[in-house]
Scaffold this motif. Structure first.
Motif, PDB file in Angstrom:
ATOM      1  N   CYS A   1      15.154   1.231  16.547  1.00 40.70           N
ATOM      2  CA  CYS A   1      15.724   2.575  16.664  1.00 40.70           C
ATOM      3  C   CYS A   1      14.641   3.615  16.379  1.00 40.70           C
ATOM      4  CB  CYS A   1      16.881   2.736  15.693  1.00 40.70           C
ATOM      5  SG  CYS A   1      18.224   1.538  15.930  1.00 40.70           S
ATOM      6  N   GLU A   2      14.642   4.679  17.154  1.00 38.94           N
ATOM      7  CA  GLU A   2      13.582   5.676  17.037  1.00 38.94           C
ATOM      8  C   GLU A   2      13.732   6.548  15.796  1.00 38.94           C
ATOM      9  OE1 GLU A   2      13.523   7.904  20.645  1.00 38.94           O
ATOM     10  OE2 GLU A   2      12.929   6.188  21.887  1.00 38.94           O
ATOM     11  N   THR A   3      14.961   6.925  15.470  1.00 38.12           N
ATOM     12  CA  THR A   3      15.189   7.791  14.311  1.00 38.12           C
ATOM     13  C   THR A   3      15.613   6.986  13.091  1.00 38.12           C
ATOM     14  OG1 THR A   3      15.843   9.600  15.764  1.00 38.12           O
ATOM     15  CG2 THR A   3      16.434   9.808  13.451  1.00 38.12           C
ATOM     16  N   THR A   4      16.649   6.172  13.255  1.00 37.46           N
ATOM     17  CA  THR A   4      17.091   5.296  12.160  1.00 37.46           C
ATOM     18  C   THR A   4      16.237   4.035  12.191  1.00 37.46           C
ATOM     19  OG1 THR A   4      18.859   4.584  13.665  1.00 37.46           O
ATOM     20  CG2 THR A   4      19.456   6.135  11.940  1.00 37.46           C
ATOM     21  N   THR A   5      14.974   4.198  11.793  1.00 33.63           N
ATOM     22  CA  THR A   5      13.985   3.122  11.940  1.00 33.63           C
ATOM     23  C   THR A   5      14.239   1.939  11.023  1.00 33.63           C
ATOM     24  OG1 THR A   5      12.552   4.264  10.353  1.00 33.63           O
ATOM     25  CG2 THR A   5      12.184   4.710  12.698  1.00 33.63           C
ATOM     26  N   TRP A   6      15.176   2.097  10.092  1.00 33.13           N
ATOM     27  CA  TRP A   6      15.470   1.000   9.171  1.00 33.13           C
ATOM     28  C   TRP A   6      16.530   0.050   9.712  1.00 33.13           C
ATOM     29  CZ3 TRP A   6      16.144   6.201   8.336  1.00 33.13           C
ATOM     30  CH2 TRP A   6      17.448   6.689   8.392  1.00 33.13           C
ATOM     31  N   CYS A   7      16.915   0.209  10.993  1.00 31.58           N
ATOM     32  CA  CYS A   7      17.885  -0.737  11.555  1.00 31.58           C
ATOM     33  C   CYS A   7      17.485  -1.163  12.964  1.00 31.58           C
ATOM     34  CB  CYS A   7      19.299  -0.165  11.552  1.00 31.58           C
ATOM     35  SG  CYS A   7      19.584   1.225  12.642  1.00 31.58           S
ATOM     36  N   LEU A   8      18.006  -2.329  13.375  1.00 33.70           N
ATOM     37  CA  LEU A   8      17.815  -2.898  14.700  1.00 33.70           C
ATOM     38  C   LEU A   8      19.186  -3.204  15.285  1.00 33.70           C
ATOM     39  CD1 LEU A   8      15.077  -5.596  13.865  1.00 33.70           C
ATOM     40  CD2 LEU A   8      14.654  -3.308  14.774  1.00 33.70           C
TER      41      LEU A   8
END
Length: 354
Positions: free
Chosen positions: A232-239
């Motif tokens: 994820c580009e903004t919520t980089t802590w999730c896939l």
């Protein structure tokens, strides 16, 4: 003459002491299991027809000088259901969608995890450990015995295997548990890898575990395709990953009588969400559910019996991500004659060394 006799006696006593010391079993002092201090561990008591099942997930820290071990564990008890809780994360539009007909993106839902996993471990235990060699299947094998300081007798035994920059614990015995997995290194338990690193991990990650559902225990296995997840580009802590499927897996026991079949849209797919839960430890969580289950309820985000799977990252001595140990603690959220029969538990590992 007396000085010579005294010297001979001292030499004899030292030789006897050395012989006695060499005859003692291997002790924990100044030694670590596989040479590693910090382990991530998943444990469970899972039996057919039982209602006293439980799963535990957390860390073991070994202190070689003292011969002690400390556990920090999350606990989910079959008899004490915990509602799923939101993590506060909704994947951004680069990796999710509000369009139910999307065939490439998961739905924009707040990621769920098992109740209590966003807080601190609730069970803190200490114990003593001993290293020794035992004959297992005719082979001399290094093992670690742990005796916990607990209100009731609690001991466990693991075989120790050593790999490249990593040690593995293979379940042999536990007074209270029926299954478990453990991996250890000398990387600090505060060391973890970002989701982008997880997605880019170059090795195959395989699943192995024990499950409990509908009063029956079983096994799980196969390849976990982490490379298929979207970063994820903004919520980089999730896939996220929308897994297409033409199977009837989501139609079991009539779960999707109207929308379970067919491949014309993503209705026959499975929604997967993988999220980091902390910057200061190794907690991750996996959430997944069949798209058709939400459609049957006329929901965008499924509020029923989805799969919530807390996990801890396996990190080796070099700080490299190697997979996870984890558990499932999915309590049935509705009212049934016997809702606990519809709970889902598992103890598993997703690792590049299984």
């Amino acid at each position: 003459m007396f000085r010579t006799l005294r010297t001979l006696l001292m030499a004899l006593l030292m030789a006897v002491a050395a012989t006695a010391a060499s005859a003692l079993p291997a002790q924990a002092a100044a030694e670590l299991p596989g040479g590693k201090a910090n382990f991530v561990v998943s444990l469970g008591h899972l039996k057919d027809g039982a209602r006293n099942n439980w799963v535990r997930l957390g860390t073991y820290e070994f202190d070689a000088a003292a011969g002690t071990v400390s556990a920090r564990m999350y606990v989910w008890d079959h008899a004490v259901p915990k509602a799923r809780e939101g993590t506060g994360t909704v994947p951004d539009s680069s990796c999710s969608s509000t369009d139910l007909k999307s065939t490439t993106h998961v739905l924009a839902c707040q990621i769920k995890t098992a109740g209590g996993f966003t807080g601190s471990p609730t069970e803190l235990r200490t114990g003593i450990y001993t290293l020794q060699n035992d004959t297992i299947d005719g082979v001399s094998t290094p093992t670690v015995w742990i005796k916990w300081n607990h209100t009731t007798a609690w001991t466990e035994k693991w075989a120790i295997e050593t790999g490249t920059n990593l040690a593995r614990l293979s379940f042999l015995h536990n007074t209270k548990a029926t299954t478990g997995y453990g991996y250890g290194s000398n990387a600090a338990l505060t060391t973890r890898r970002a989701m982008t690193t997880v997605q880019a991990h170059p090795s195959t990650i395989r699943l192995q575990g024990t499950t409990w559902a509908k009063d029956v225990t079983g096994t799980s296995g196969g390849v976990f395709h982490h490379e298929n997840f979207r970063t994820c580009e903004t919520t980089t802590w999730c896939l996220t990953y929308l897994q297409p499927t033409s199977s009837t897996a989501c139609q079991k026991e009539g779960g999707c009588p109207n929308y379970g079949g067919g491949t014309a849209s993503n209705i026959s797919s499975i929604q997967y969400y993988l999220q980091k839960l902390s910057n200061t430890d190794r907690r991750d969580t996996l959430w997944h559910w069949c798209t058709c289950l939400a459609v049957e309820r006329n929901e965008l985000c499924y509020t029923g019996n989805s799969h919530v799977k807390p996990m801890y990252q396996i990190i080796d001595d070099t700080g490299t991500f190697r997979g996870w140990v984890g558990v499932e603690a999915s309590y049935y959220p509705g009212t049934l004659t016997d809702p606990r029969k519809s709970d889902m538990f598992s103890v598993f590992r997703l690792a590049d060394w299984t």
